[in-house]
Motif scaffolding. Structure first.
Motif, PDB file in Angstrom:
ATOM      1  N   ARG A  12       0.815  -1.228   0.000  1.00 35.43           N
ATOM      2  CA  ARG A  12       0.000   0.000   0.000  1.00 35.43           C
ATOM      3  C   ARG A  12       0.848   1.279   0.000  1.00 35.43           C
ATOM      4  NH1 ARG A  12      -4.282   1.164   3.443  1.00 35.43           N
ATOM      5  NH2 ARG A  12      -3.041   0.621   5.271  1.00 35.43           N
ATOM      6  N   SER A  16       0.828   2.725   3.882  1.00 35.73           N
ATOM      7  CA  SER A  16       1.067   1.523   4.684  1.00 35.73           C
ATOM      8  C   SER A  16       1.526   1.852   6.112  1.00 35.73           C
ATOM      9  CB  SER A  16       2.123   0.666   3.982  1.00 35.73           C
ATOM     10  OG  SER A  16       2.673  -0.271   4.879  1.00 35.73           O
ATOM     11  N   ARG A  17       0.844   1.253   7.079  1.00 36.49           N
ATOM     12  CA  ARG A  17       1.244   1.440   8.484  1.00 36.49           C
ATOM     13  C   ARG A  17       2.544   0.702   8.766  1.00 36.49           C
ATOM     14  NH1 ARG A  17      -4.819   0.258  10.603  1.00 36.49           N
ATOM     15  NH2 ARG A  17      -4.448  -1.611   9.380  1.00 36.49           N
ATOM     16  N   THR A  18       2.708  -0.430   8.082  1.00 32.95           N
ATOM     17  CA  THR A  18       3.954  -1.195   8.243  1.00 32.95           C
ATOM     18  C   THR A  18       5.142  -0.354   7.768  1.00 32.95           C
ATOM     19  OG1 THR A  18       2.638  -3.135   7.677  1.00 32.95           O
ATOM     20  CG2 THR A  18       5.024  -3.427   7.751  1.00 32.95           C
ATOM     21  N   PRO A  90       3.370  -6.281   5.417  1.00 28.27           N
ATOM     22  CA  PRO A  90       2.138  -6.432   6.197  1.00 28.27           C
ATOM     23  C   PRO A  90       1.747  -7.908   6.324  1.00 28.27           C
ATOM     24  CG  PRO A  90       1.627  -5.725   3.958  1.00 28.27           C
ATOM     25  CD  PRO A  90       3.126  -5.717   4.079  1.00 28.27           C
ATOM     26  N   PHE A  91       0.911  -8.183   7.288  1.00 25.84           N
ATOM     27  CA  PHE A  91       0.407  -9.554   7.510  1.00 25.84           C
ATOM     28  C   PHE A  91      -0.761  -9.789   6.551  1.00 25.84           C
ATOM     29  CE2 PHE A  91      -2.073 -12.540  10.408  1.00 25.84           C
ATOM     30  CZ  PHE A  91      -1.141 -13.561  10.390  1.00 25.84           C
ATOM     31  N   TRP A  92      -0.560 -10.656   5.614  1.00 28.98           N
ATOM     32  CA  TRP A  92      -1.598 -10.980   4.624  1.00 28.98           C
ATOM     33  C   TRP A  92      -1.885 -12.472   4.662  1.00 28.98           C
ATOM     34  CZ3 TRP A  92      -1.193  -8.444  -0.908  1.00 28.98           C
ATOM     35  CH2 TRP A  92      -1.411  -7.063  -0.809  1.00 28.98           C
ATOM     36  N   ASP A  93      -3.145 -12.813   4.790  1.00 32.09           N
ATOM     37  CA  ASP A  93      -3.567 -14.211   4.696  1.00 32.09           C
ATOM     38  C   ASP A  93      -2.662 -15.126   5.523  1.00 32.09           C
ATOM     39  OD1 ASP A  93      -5.693 -13.477   2.931  1.00 32.09           O
ATOM     40  OD2 ASP A  93      -4.143 -13.166   1.418  1.00 32.09           O
ATOM     41  N   LEU A  94      -2.469 -14.669   6.753  1.00 29.68           N
ATOM     42  CA  LEU A  94      -1.725 -15.404   7.785  1.00 29.68           C
ATOM     43  C   LEU A  94      -0.212 -15.454   7.554  1.00 29.68           C
ATOM     44  CD1 LEU A  94      -4.236 -18.328   8.502  1.00 29.68           C
ATOM     45  CD2 LEU A  94      -4.171 -16.036   9.491  1.00 29.68           C
ATOM     46  N   THR A 136       2.688  -5.327  10.464  1.00 24.89           N
ATOM     47  CA  THR A 136       1.489  -4.971  11.220  1.00 24.89           C
ATOM     48  C   THR A 136       0.383  -5.936  10.815  1.00 24.89           C
ATOM     49  OG1 THR A 136       0.608  -3.346   9.621  1.00 24.89           O
ATOM     50  CG2 THR A 136       2.128  -2.510  11.295  1.00 24.89           C
ATOM     51  N   ARG A 137      -0.493  -6.202  11.791  1.00 21.97           N
ATOM     52  CA  ARG A 137      -1.571  -7.183  11.553  1.00 21.97           C
ATOM     53  C   ARG A 137      -2.925  -6.586  11.911  1.00 21.97           C
ATOM     54  NH1 ARG A 137       2.165 -10.179  14.956  1.00 21.97           N
ATOM     55  NH2 ARG A 137       3.712 -11.151  13.600  1.00 21.97           N
ATOM     56  N   GLY A 138      -3.945  -7.003  11.161  1.00 19.88           N
ATOM     57  CA  GLY A 138      -5.300  -6.547  11.449  1.00 19.88           C
ATOM     58  C   GLY A 138      -5.823  -7.122  12.754  1.00 19.88           C
ATOM     59  N   GLY A 139      -5.581  -8.414  12.964  1.00 12.76           N
ATOM     60  CA  GLY A 139      -6.014  -9.090  14.187  1.00 12.76           C
ATOM     61  C   GLY A 139      -4.828  -9.384  15.098  1.00 12.76           C
ATOM     62  N   TYR A 141      -2.428 -12.269  16.316  1.00 13.91           N
ATOM     63  CA  TYR A 141      -1.973 -13.609  15.929  1.00 13.91           C
ATOM     64  C   TYR A 141      -0.606 -13.991  16.487  1.00 13.91           C
ATOM     65  CZ  TYR A 141      -5.783 -13.792  12.574  1.00 13.91           C
ATOM     66  OH  TYR A 141      -7.020 -13.817  12.006  1.00 13.91           O
ATOM     67  N   LEU A 173      -4.777  -3.964  14.575  1.00 11.01           N
ATOM     68  CA  LEU A 173      -4.997  -2.618  14.033  1.00 11.01           C
ATOM     69  C   LEU A 173      -6.325  -2.478  13.287  1.00 11.01           C
ATOM     70  CD1 LEU A 173      -1.433  -1.578  12.786  1.00 11.01           C
ATOM     71  CD2 LEU A 173      -2.484  -1.218  15.007  1.00 11.01           C
ATOM     72  N   ASP A 174      -6.964  -3.596  12.949  1.00  9.71           N
ATOM     73  CA  ASP A 174      -8.262  -3.510  12.263  1.00  9.71           C
ATOM     74  C   ASP A 174      -9.422  -3.952  13.166  1.00  9.71           C
ATOM     75  OD1 ASP A 174      -6.998  -2.613   9.978  1.00  9.71           O
ATOM     76  OD2 ASP A 174      -6.761  -4.631   9.150  1.00  9.71           O
TER      77      ASP A 174
END
Ligand SMILES: Cc1cc2nc3c(=O)[nH]c(=O)nc-3n(C[C@H](O)[C@H](O)[C@H](O)COP(=O)(O)O)c2cc1C
Length: 198
Positions: A12, A16-18, A90-94, A136-139, A141, A173-174
């Motif tokens: 992004r 991007s926050r990352t 970023p953390f995408w799809d685990l 950075t991660r949305g949830g 983990y 973050l989400d």
């Protein structure tokens, strides 16, 4: 003079926050080590081809001919030479975005980043003393078996001969229940601390 390689897989871009977290870390690092040379490799700008059959054929032909100095192997040689490595993704799809996996496949070249000894055991050939993943991660983990990004990078560090793997993250973050500004601000402070010892 220390040579730090920064691998930017923040799809992004400036939103991007990352990437913001990574820039904070790198600024703090550079402030402490003004003579260090930081080289950025922006994976979105560079757009390496995945290892489709023809790409793999070209790579095999060059490798079998001993032509490890060819441009195809530039990313691997650059990675092998770095004193320290920072990856921002970023953390995408685990785990992490596919552009990073494409890069990792591209740099995993026998006799450049890793090899085999006389007994056939794998030996790492990279110079770097440490590799830091900034994510950075949305949830939430971290530390769970669903988080597949850090185990893969930690294992690759073992293969490349990089003794220390570190991770700087900001999580949740989400999640609407969280104060994301506060979470990110706390991660920025951790970035400053980590940069002191990196
Ligand atoms: C394609 C995509 C996949 C994602 N997958 C996950 C996921 O599996 N788990 C999660 O917690 N967050 C996931 N997220 C949310 C991101 O991890 C989160 O928003 C992160 O802070 C994005 O970083 P960025 O601002 O650097 O782009 C995903 C986001 C995108 C765009």
């Amino acid at each position: 003079m220390e040579n730090l390689l920064f691998i930017n897989a923040c799809v992004r871009g400036e939103r991007s926050r990352t990437l913001k977290l990574a820039r904070r870390f790198l600024d703090a690092y550079q402030a402490r080590r003004p003579d260090a040379v930081v080289t950025e490799r922006d994976l979105c700008a560079q757009r390496l081809q995945p290892q489709y059959p023809e790409v793999l054929d070209e790579r095999d032909a060059l490798w079998n001919a001993g032509k490890l100095d060819q441009p195809m192997f530039d990313p691997a040689r650059q990675f092998a030479r770095a004193d320290k490595i920072v990856i921002a993704a970023p953390f995408w799809d685990l785990s992490f975005p596919a552009i990073l996996k494409i890069y990792l496949e591209r740099i995993s070249v026998t006799d450049i980043t890793f090899g085999y000894d006389q007994q056939g055991a794998m030996v790492g050939l990279c110079r770097a003393s440490k590799l830091l993943l900034i994510t950075t991660r949305g949830g939430n983990y971290a530390g769970t078996e669903l988080e597949m990004g850090t185990p893969q990078l930690r294992a690759l560090c073992a293969m490349y001969g990089i003794p220390e793997f570190l991770c700087l993250d900001a999580e949740g973050l989400d999640d609407v229940r969280n104060d994301k500004e506060a979470l990110l601000a706390a991660a920025m402070e951790r970035a400053d601390k980590l940069a002191e010892a990196f």
